[in-house]
Design a protein around this motif. Structure first.
Motif, PDB file in Angstrom:
ATOM      1  N   PHE A 273       0.694  -1.158  -0.044  1.00 14.92           N
ATOM      2  CA  PHE A 273      -0.048  -0.177  -0.081  1.00 14.92           C
ATOM      3  C   PHE A 273       0.727   1.285  -0.095  1.00 14.92           C
ATOM      4  CE2 PHE A 273      -2.485   3.407   2.193  1.00 14.92           C
ATOM      5  CZ  PHE A 273      -3.468   3.401   1.438  1.00 14.92           C
ATOM      6  N   SER A 274       1.858   1.246   0.758  1.00 13.68           N
ATOM      7  CA  SER A 274       2.686   2.598   1.110  1.00 13.68           C
ATOM      8  C   SER A 274       3.700   2.529  -0.170  1.00 13.68           C
ATOM      9  CB  SER A 274       3.306   2.653   2.368  1.00 13.68           C
ATOM     10  OG  SER A 274       4.189   1.192   2.483  1.00 13.68           O
ATOM     11  N   ILE A 279      -3.464  -2.829  -2.044  1.00 12.09           N
ATOM     12  CA  ILE A 279      -3.984  -3.706  -0.705  1.00 12.09           C
ATOM     13  C   ILE A 279      -4.547  -4.912  -1.219  1.00 12.09           C
ATOM     14  CG2 ILE A 279      -4.054  -1.551   0.791  1.00 12.09           C
ATOM     15  CD1 ILE A 279      -7.063  -2.312   0.840  1.00 12.09           C
ATOM     16  N   HIS A 280      -4.280  -6.019  -0.520  1.00  7.96           N
ATOM     17  CA  HIS A 280      -4.825  -7.451  -0.413  1.00  7.96           C
ATOM     18  C   HIS A 280      -6.165  -7.158   0.388  1.00  7.96           C
ATOM     19  CE1 HIS A 280      -5.801 -11.598   0.345  1.00  7.96           C
ATOM     20  NE2 HIS A 280      -4.893 -11.786  -0.719  1.00  7.96           N
ATOM     21  N   GLY A 281      -7.404  -6.718  -0.335  1.00  3.81           N
ATOM     22  CA  GLY A 281      -8.574  -6.273   0.144  1.00  3.81           C
ATOM     23  C   GLY A 281      -9.603  -7.372   0.677  1.00  3.81           C
ATOM     24  N   ILE A 306      -6.436  -1.081  -6.133  1.00  6.81           N
ATOM     25  CA  ILE A 306      -5.454  -0.211  -6.556  1.00  6.81           C
ATOM     26  C   ILE A 306      -6.017   1.132  -6.194  1.00  6.81           C
ATOM     27  CG2 ILE A 306      -4.014   0.722  -8.386  1.00  6.81           C
ATOM     28  CD1 ILE A 306      -4.653  -2.059  -9.659  1.00  6.81           C
ATOM     29  N   PHE A 307      -5.096   1.935  -5.535  1.00 10.38           N
ATOM     30  CA  PHE A 307      -5.364   3.374  -5.058  1.00 10.38           C
ATOM     31  C   PHE A 307      -4.681   4.383  -5.881  1.00 10.38           C
ATOM     32  CE2 PHE A 307      -6.218   0.572  -1.690  1.00 10.38           C
ATOM     33  CZ  PHE A 307      -7.756   1.008  -1.156  1.00 10.38           C
ATOM     34  N   PRO A 308      -5.166   5.475  -6.148  1.00  9.79           N
ATOM     35  CA  PRO A 308      -4.457   6.671  -6.668  1.00  9.79           C
ATOM     36  C   PRO A 308      -3.248   7.171  -5.672  1.00  9.79           C
ATOM     37  CG  PRO A 308      -6.612   7.455  -6.218  1.00  9.79           C
ATOM     38  CD  PRO A 308      -6.356   5.825  -6.064  1.00  9.79           C
ATOM     39  N   ALA A 309      -2.195   7.802  -6.089  1.00 11.70           N
ATOM     40  CA  ALA A 309      -1.048   8.015  -5.016  1.00 11.70           C
ATOM     41  C   ALA A 309      -1.827   9.272  -4.059  1.00 11.70           C
ATOM     42  CB  ALA A 309       0.007   8.665  -5.898  1.00 11.70           C
ATOM     43  N   VAL A 403     -13.995   2.042   1.330  1.00 12.19           N
ATOM     44  CA  VAL A 403     -14.541   0.845   1.668  1.00 12.19           C
ATOM     45  C   VAL A 403     -13.653  -0.154   2.176  1.00 12.19           C
ATOM     46  CG1 VAL A 403     -16.134  -0.616   0.934  1.00 12.19           C
ATOM     47  CG2 VAL A 403     -16.696   1.585   0.348  1.00 12.19           C
ATOM     48  N   PHE A 404     -12.916  -0.494   0.923  1.00 16.54           N
ATOM     49  CA  PHE A 404     -12.049  -1.647   0.924  1.00 16.54           C
ATOM     50  C   PHE A 404     -10.641  -1.225   1.820  1.00 16.54           C
ATOM     51  CE2 PHE A 404     -14.856  -3.520  -1.774  1.00 16.54           C
ATOM     52  CZ  PHE A 404     -14.767  -4.914  -1.488  1.00 16.54           C
ATOM     53  N   MET A 405     -10.212  -0.113   2.010  1.00 17.74           N
ATOM     54  CA  MET A 405      -9.332   0.341   2.677  1.00 17.74           C
ATOM     55  C   MET A 405      -9.684   0.107   4.151  1.00 17.74           C
ATOM     56  SD  MET A 405      -6.302   1.967   3.224  1.00 17.74           S
ATOM     57  CE  MET A 405      -5.427   2.637   4.578  1.00 17.74           C
ATOM     58  N   ASP A 406     -10.921   0.359   4.767  1.00 16.46           N
ATOM     59  CA  ASP A 406     -11.311   0.334   5.841  1.00 16.46           C
ATOM     60  C   ASP A 406     -11.604  -1.332   6.151  1.00 16.46           C
ATOM     61  OD1 ASP A 406     -12.149   1.777   8.068  1.00 16.46           O
ATOM     62  OD2 ASP A 406     -14.271   1.924   7.637  1.00 16.46           O
ATOM     63  N   ARG A 407     -12.107  -1.868   5.289  1.00 20.18           N
ATOM     64  CA  ARG A 407     -12.417  -3.203   5.819  1.00 20.18           C
ATOM     65  C   ARG A 407     -11.169  -4.071   5.636  1.00 20.18           C
ATOM     66  NH1 ARG A 407     -12.985  -7.812   1.368  1.00 20.18           N
ATOM     67  NH2 ARG A 407     -14.203  -9.318   2.477  1.00 20.18           N
ATOM     68  N   ALA A 408     -10.073  -3.740   5.075  1.00 19.08           N
ATOM     69  CA  ALA A 408      -8.756  -4.567   5.088  1.00 19.08           C
ATOM     70  C   ALA A 408      -8.247  -4.487   6.346  1.00 19.08           C
ATOM     71  CB  ALA A 408      -7.905  -4.281   3.700  1.00 19.08           C
TER      72      ALA A 408
END
Length: 458
Positions: A273-274, A279-281, A306-309, A403-408
């Motif tokens: 992620f960093s 992330i593995h969601g 996949i997240f934008p920078a 959503v998936f950031m939080d969930r993971a």
């Protein structure tokens, strides 16, 4: 013989897709639709909804089904406060395991994916599935070169099932909005819909696996399966078999061992992620196994976000804001994430949740992830506190990326609770984000996605 890579559905499995979809609507809709009508009636009559009974009935309505609706139900149970607590409790008890396909059925599916004579492309292929889940099942096999393999075969007609189940999911969310309108779930629904549809594309999952293989090429604590390209299609994913034991079998091991596993898990989640914005969601415990050397095998790459920078930068900036108690910096981070209409009151509410997520990483000492909290209750108290405040300020629309950031993040915390790990999360987190620059991440991400063959998000 060439492998069919078009991703087109085999005629024998998908010829009656419309009929299958109608049947699926009837199966799911009968129970869920009746529940929606009852909730609407309760509201119309001015009655307080019986959440306990409604939740139990929803579990019964979904419990007889397999496939994507089960995966969706478990997703909802692991995202704090997206549905009422009573619903989450019942949904979390649903079993994700589906009955495995029998051997005659497997032979038909394998022939559809690899063509006639497919068995000659393996030295051996076990008839019984080693594991069966909501969207497909895994068979042990041995390649012609003697390599041990895992062949993940998707169940037939999953596209129709996903289309039907996602439409019925809209009814579940409408029930929630009638019960409580403080959180607007439209973006949550859109995010779940996109991620679930991606899970049907095994070519995409293979690309995700190649991406993670490259990310952890020099990290001995984390193993990623190798894709066997010529034995994989859009609905069959063949990979190297990784030996390991279930994570929960290590709960009674020495604290030193459990800490080593937890630190590898932390690296497996936070480093991609960093450094790459991915992330593995899926925090399901079955997606990790532990090797004898206490390293981990990271399995199942269907749900990769996949997240934008800029979003990753917001995560780092919010940490710095909480660390220095800088409200303006926190507000800027939330805005970067995509939260709109940020009043001082809403910032205070969001900071409660952020304080929970970041709390262990702000505390520079060896500690558990959450003292005295059971794994199933992790995040529920804080979610309830936030939800009560949002009743006065809502509706609030969480950004899709959230959503998936939080969930993971909550799922990872649950893993640490199961292990009873005690680490200096502050130290290992700061090591992960040291020298972070959004521009460098953006460049690194684009290069890595291109090399692995991952299609960037729209």
């Amino acid at each position: 013989m060439t492998t069919r890579k078009t991703g087109a559905p085999p005629k024998d499995d998908e010829a009656n897709r419309l009929g299958q979809r109608v049947k699926r609507y009837a199966q799911v809709g009968a129970g869920v639709g009746g529940l929606a009508a009852r909730v609407a009636g309760q509201r119309f009559l001015g009655l307080s909804p019986d959440n306990d009974r409604n939740a139990r009935d929803l579990k019964v309505a979904l419990g007889g089904l397999k496939g994507p609706i089960m995966k969706v139900a478990q997703m909802l149970a692991t995202i704090p406060d997206v549905v009422p607590a009573e619903f989450a409790s019942e949904l979390s008890e649903l079993q994700s395991a589906a009955p495995a396909m029998g051997w005659p059925f497997v032979k038909r599916r394998m022939r559809a994916e690899l063509g006639a004579g497919w068995e000659k492309r393996f030295r051996s292929f076990e008839h019984e599935a080693a594991a069966a889940a909501s969207l497909g099942q895994v068979h042990r096999a041995v390649g012609l070169d003697g390599a041990r393999l895992a062949a993940k075969l998707q169940y037939p007609d999953m596209q129709s099932a996903v289309d039907a189940d996602l439409n019925q999911l809209g009814i579940v969310f409408s029930i929630h909005r009638r019960l409580d309108s403080s959180v607007d779930t439209r973006e949550i629904y859109a995010e779940i819909r996109e991620r679930l549809r991606e899970e049907l594309d095994y070519e995409r999952e293979a690309a995700h696996m190649r991406l993670y293989k490259a990310i952890f090429a020099r990290e001995k604590r984390i193993a990623v399966p190798e894709v066997v390209e010529d034995l994989s299609t859009a609905r069959l994913l063949t990979m190297s078999w990784l030996d390991g034991a279930p994570l929960l079998t290590f709960r009674d091991r020495a604290l030193e061992d459990r800490n080593a596993i937890a630190e590898a898990m932390f690296m497996a989640w936070w480093y991609p992620f960093s450094h790459y914005g991915v992330i593995h969601g899926d925090p399901h415990l079955g997606n990790y196994t532990v090797r004898p050397d206490l390293g981990i095998n990271l399995l199942d790459y269907g749900c990769i976000r996949i997240f934008p920078a800029a979003f990753v930068e917001g995560v780092v900036e919010l940490y710095r804001a909480l660390e220095t108690e800088d409200r303006d910096r926190a507000a800027a981070a939330y805005a970067r994430w995509g939260f709109a209409n940020l009043s001082n009151e809403l910032i205070d509410v969001l900071n409660v949740w952020a304080g929970f997520i970041y709390g262990p990483m702000l505390d520079d000492r060896v500690r558990s992830i959450a003292d005295g909290v059971k794994p199933g209750d992790y995040g529920r108290k804080e979610a309830f506190q936030v939800h009560q405040a949002l009743r006065k300020l809502g509706p609030v629309t969480p950004p899709r990326e959230f959503v998936f950031m939080d969930r993971a993040a909550v799922g990872l915390g649950g893993v640490f609770l199961h292990l009873g790990a005690e680490l200096n999360f502050h130290r290992i987190f700061n090591e992960t984000i040291e020298g972070f620059e959004a521009a460098k991440l953006d460049k690194r991400q684009k290069e890595a996605l291109k090399k692995a063959g991952v299609r960037p998000p729209a």
